[in-house]
Design a protein around this motif. Structure first.
Motif, PDB file in Angstrom:
ATOM      1  N   PRO A  61       0.837  -1.201   0.000  1.00 37.67           N
ATOM      2  CA  PRO A  61       0.000   0.000   0.000  1.00 37.67           C
ATOM      3  C   PRO A  61       0.870   1.249   0.000  1.00 37.67           C
ATOM      4  O   PRO A  61       1.984   1.245   0.529  1.00 37.67           O
ATOM      5  CB  PRO A  61      -0.793  -0.127   1.309  1.00 37.67           C
ATOM      6  CG  PRO A  61      -0.711  -1.572   1.682  1.00 37.67           C
ATOM      7  CD  PRO A  61       0.597  -2.063   1.161  1.00 37.67           C
ATOM      8  N   GLY A  62       0.368   2.301  -0.591  1.00 39.05           N
ATOM      9  CA  GLY A  62       1.123   3.542  -0.641  1.00 39.05           C
ATOM     10  C   GLY A  62       1.097   4.284   0.678  1.00 39.05           C
ATOM     11  O   GLY A  62       0.586   3.798   1.686  1.00 39.05           O
ATOM     12  N   GLY A  63       1.663   5.468   0.667  1.00 42.67           N
ATOM     13  CA  GLY A  63       1.619   6.340   1.838  1.00 42.67           C
ATOM     14  C   GLY A  63       2.517   5.881   2.960  1.00 42.67           C
ATOM     15  O   GLY A  63       3.597   5.322   2.740  1.00 42.67           O
ATOM     16  N   PRO A  64       2.075   6.084   4.214  1.00 41.71           N
ATOM     17  CA  PRO A  64       2.915   5.774   5.372  1.00 41.71           C
ATOM     18  C   PRO A  64       3.361   4.320   5.442  1.00 41.71           C
ATOM     19  O   PRO A  64       4.467   4.031   5.888  1.00 41.71           O
ATOM     20  CB  PRO A  64       2.011   6.142   6.558  1.00 41.71           C
ATOM     21  CG  PRO A  64       1.049   7.149   6.016  1.00 41.71           C
ATOM     22  CD  PRO A  64       0.813   6.740   4.605  1.00 41.71           C
ATOM     23  N   TYR A  65       2.510   3.389   5.017  1.00 39.74           N
ATOM     24  CA  TYR A  65       2.878   1.974   5.103  1.00 39.74           C
ATOM     25  C   TYR A  65       4.102   1.685   4.238  1.00 39.74           C
ATOM     26  O   TYR A  65       5.058   1.046   4.682  1.00 39.74           O
ATOM     27  CB  TYR A  65       1.715   1.082   4.681  1.00 39.74           C
ATOM     28  CG  TYR A  65       1.981  -0.400   4.878  1.00 39.74           C
ATOM     29  CD1 TYR A  65       1.578  -1.046   6.038  1.00 39.74           C
ATOM     30  CD2 TYR A  65       2.653  -1.145   3.905  1.00 39.74           C
ATOM     31  CE1 TYR A  65       1.831  -2.400   6.233  1.00 39.74           C
ATOM     32  CE2 TYR A  65       2.918  -2.488   4.096  1.00 39.74           C
ATOM     33  CZ  TYR A  65       2.496  -3.116   5.251  1.00 39.74           C
ATOM     34  OH  TYR A  65       2.773  -4.447   5.434  1.00 39.74           O
ATOM     35  N   ARG A  66       4.076   2.165   2.997  1.00 34.61           N
ATOM     36  CA  ARG A  66       5.203   1.912   2.109  1.00 34.61           C
ATOM     37  C   ARG A  66       6.468   2.598   2.617  1.00 34.61           C
ATOM     38  O   ARG A  66       7.558   2.036   2.540  1.00 34.61           O
ATOM     39  CB  ARG A  66       4.881   2.365   0.692  1.00 34.61           C
ATOM     40  CG  ARG A  66       6.007   2.101  -0.304  1.00 34.61           C
ATOM     41  CD  ARG A  66       5.570   2.397  -1.719  1.00 34.61           C
ATOM     42  NE  ARG A  66       4.482   1.524  -2.120  1.00 34.61           N
ATOM     43  CZ  ARG A  66       3.831   1.650  -3.283  1.00 34.61           C
ATOM     44  NH1 ARG A  66       4.147   2.618  -4.132  1.00 34.61           N
ATOM     45  NH2 ARG A  66       2.855   0.809  -3.596  1.00 34.61           N
ATOM     46  N   ALA A  67       6.305   3.808   3.130  1.00 32.37           N
ATOM     47  CA  ALA A  67       7.469   4.513   3.670  1.00 32.37           C
ATOM     48  C   ALA A  67       8.071   3.739   4.835  1.00 32.37           C
ATOM     49  O   ALA A  67       9.297   3.578   4.929  1.00 32.37           O
ATOM     50  CB  ALA A  67       7.075   5.921   4.123  1.00 32.37           C
ATOM     51  N   ALA A  68       7.223   3.232   5.722  1.00 38.33           N
ATOM     52  CA  ALA A  68       7.708   2.453   6.866  1.00 38.33           C
ATOM     53  C   ALA A  68       8.365   1.164   6.409  1.00 38.33           C
ATOM     54  O   ALA A  68       9.390   0.742   6.960  1.00 38.33           O
ATOM     55  CB  ALA A  68       6.547   2.156   7.818  1.00 38.33           C
ATOM     56  N   ARG A  69       7.794   0.532   5.398  1.00 39.43           N
ATOM     57  CA  ARG A  69       8.396  -0.699   4.873  1.00 39.43           C
ATOM     58  C   ARG A  69       9.781  -0.433   4.290  1.00 39.43           C
ATOM     59  O   ARG A  69      10.730  -1.188   4.520  1.00 39.43           O
ATOM     60  CB  ARG A  69       7.498  -1.295   3.801  1.00 39.43           C
ATOM     61  CG  ARG A  69       8.017  -2.593   3.206  1.00 39.43           C
ATOM     62  CD  ARG A  69       7.501  -2.825   1.813  1.00 39.43           C
ATOM     63  NE  ARG A  69       7.963  -1.797   0.871  1.00 39.43           N
ATOM     64  CZ  ARG A  69       7.742  -1.832  -0.438  1.00 39.43           C
ATOM     65  NH1 ARG A  69       7.051  -2.828  -0.956  1.00 39.43           N
ATOM     66  NH2 ARG A  69       8.172  -0.869  -1.227  1.00 39.43           N
ATOM     67  N   TYR A  91      14.825   3.315  14.209  1.00 40.89           N
ATOM     68  CA  TYR A  91      13.803   3.137  13.161  1.00 40.89           C
ATOM     69  C   TYR A  91      12.654   4.123  13.336  1.00 40.89           C
ATOM     70  O   TYR A  91      12.240   4.803  12.393  1.00 40.89           O
ATOM     71  CB  TYR A  91      13.287   1.696  13.204  1.00 40.89           C
ATOM     72  CG  TYR A  91      12.000   1.466  12.461  1.00 40.89           C
ATOM     73  CD1 TYR A  91      11.966   1.358  11.077  1.00 40.89           C
ATOM     74  CD2 TYR A  91      10.792   1.340  13.156  1.00 40.89           C
ATOM     75  CE1 TYR A  91      10.775   1.143  10.399  1.00 40.89           C
ATOM     76  CE2 TYR A  91       9.599   1.117  12.497  1.00 40.89           C
ATOM     77  CZ  TYR A  91       9.586   1.025  11.115  1.00 40.89           C
ATOM     78  OH  TYR A  91       8.397   0.812  10.444  1.00 40.89           O
ATOM     79  N   TYR A  92      12.140   4.224  14.550  1.00 42.70           N
ATOM     80  CA  TYR A  92      11.008   5.126  14.781  1.00 42.70           C
ATOM     81  C   TYR A  92      11.411   6.591  14.658  1.00 42.70           C
ATOM     82  O   TYR A  92      10.616   7.420  14.199  1.00 42.70           O
ATOM     83  CB  TYR A  92      10.388   4.853  16.148  1.00 42.70           C
ATOM     84  CG  TYR A  92       9.418   3.694  16.132  1.00 42.70           C
ATOM     85  CD1 TYR A  92       8.213   3.787  15.445  1.00 42.70           C
ATOM     86  CD2 TYR A  92       9.717   2.502  16.781  1.00 42.70           C
ATOM     87  CE1 TYR A  92       7.324   2.726  15.412  1.00 42.70           C
ATOM     88  CE2 TYR A  92       8.829   1.434  16.753  1.00 42.70           C
ATOM     89  CZ  TYR A  92       7.645   1.549  16.063  1.00 42.70           C
ATOM     90  OH  TYR A  92       6.774   0.500  16.019  1.00 42.70           O
ATOM     91  N   ARG A  93      12.622   6.924  15.047  1.00 40.59           N
ATOM     92  CA  ARG A  93      13.073   8.313  14.885  1.00 40.59           C
ATOM     93  C   ARG A  93      13.094   8.693  13.407  1.00 40.59           C
ATOM     94  O   ARG A  93      12.645   9.776  13.024  1.00 40.59           O
ATOM     95  CB  ARG A  93      14.456   8.502  15.509  1.00 40.59           C
ATOM     96  CG  ARG A  93      14.452   8.514  17.022  1.00 40.59           C
ATOM     97  CD  ARG A  93      15.824   8.870  17.584  1.00 40.59           C
ATOM     98  NE  ARG A  93      15.834   8.816  19.037  1.00 40.59           N
ATOM     99  CZ  ARG A  93      15.386   9.797  19.820  1.00 40.59           C
ATOM    100  NH1 ARG A  93      14.904  10.901  19.274  1.00 40.59           N
ATOM    101  NH2 ARG A  93      15.433   9.664  21.135  1.00 40.59           N
TER     102      ARG A  93
END
Length: 218
Positions: A61-69, A91-93
């Motif tokens: 999925p796009g958005g925050p999920y892809r960025a986090a992945r 990672y969280y920072r």
């Protein structure tokens, strides 16, 4: 051997215990949750085995999920570790500086005590789909029932909540980004605002006969 193939629901704290876990690359917290199903009870003589893989044809999925992945993938390639508090903190920072965690400005509105606007904007789950009722599938009796319920809904003959609940077994979810195209192709007709009648083809196995990416569920 007992094998389980699961969606992300396995991350929700279910009490499963396996000697090995294979998880497609995902946000680091999701990988840790999946890893928690590996040697969960500590019964193995050694450690369990967790393998994180990058599917050759996989998407995300796009958005925050892809960025986090993507950030998780960088950390895994760099350190190979996911069980270190230092790695998780780093990672969280990075994630919180790369992703807008409040795109609807909920916290700003709360600080201003604008709670009516908070109620209007806040969503626990983003709804990017709309229901479409299948009328051309099932037995003749089922089709007649669905047609009667739709006409009642159109004419506001009865409780909309009751009618929608009765129609639920015959509903599929279509993405809101596809409704304009489907309407132009005369595949859907509006019953009431936000509820559609599917007038195109339907297959009991494959679902609605349209652009595959536009179907969320059957």
């Amino acid at each position: 051997p007992c094998l389980v193939v699961s969606t992300q629901v396995v991350e929700a704290g279910v009490d499963l215990d396996f000697p090995a876990v294979y998880r497609a690359v995902a946000p680091l917290d999701a990988i840790v949750q999946a890893a928690g199903r590996c040697n969960r009870e500590g019964r193995l003589p050694g450690l369990g085995r967790v393998v994180v893989f990058n599917p050759a044809d996989g998407g995300a999925p796009g958005g925050p999920y892809r960025a986090a992945r993507d950030i998780a993938l960088q950390f895994l390639r760099g350190t190979g570790r996911m069980d270190s508090l230092e790695v998780l903190e780093a990672y969280y920072r990075r994630l919180l500086t790369a992703v807008d965690v409040d795109p609807r400005q909920i916290q700003t509105l709360r600080a201003a005590f604008n709670y009516p606007e908070v109620a209007r904007r806040y969503r626990v789950i983003e709804e990017d789909t709309e229901p479409a009722v299948i009328t051309g599938h099932g037995t003749p009796e089922e089709r007649a029932t669905v047609r009667r319920l739709i006409e009642q809904l159109r004419s506001q003959d009865g409780s909309p909540r009751y009618l929608l609940r009765a129609l639920q077994p015959y509903v599929v979810a279509i993405r809101t980004t596809a409704t304009a195209e489907f309407r132009a192709r005369r595949l859907i007709e509006e019953v009431v605002p936000g509820v559609w009648e599917w007038t195109g083809g339907y297959d009991a196995v494959r679902g609605i006969q349209a652009t595959p990416s536009a179907v969320l569920m059957v």
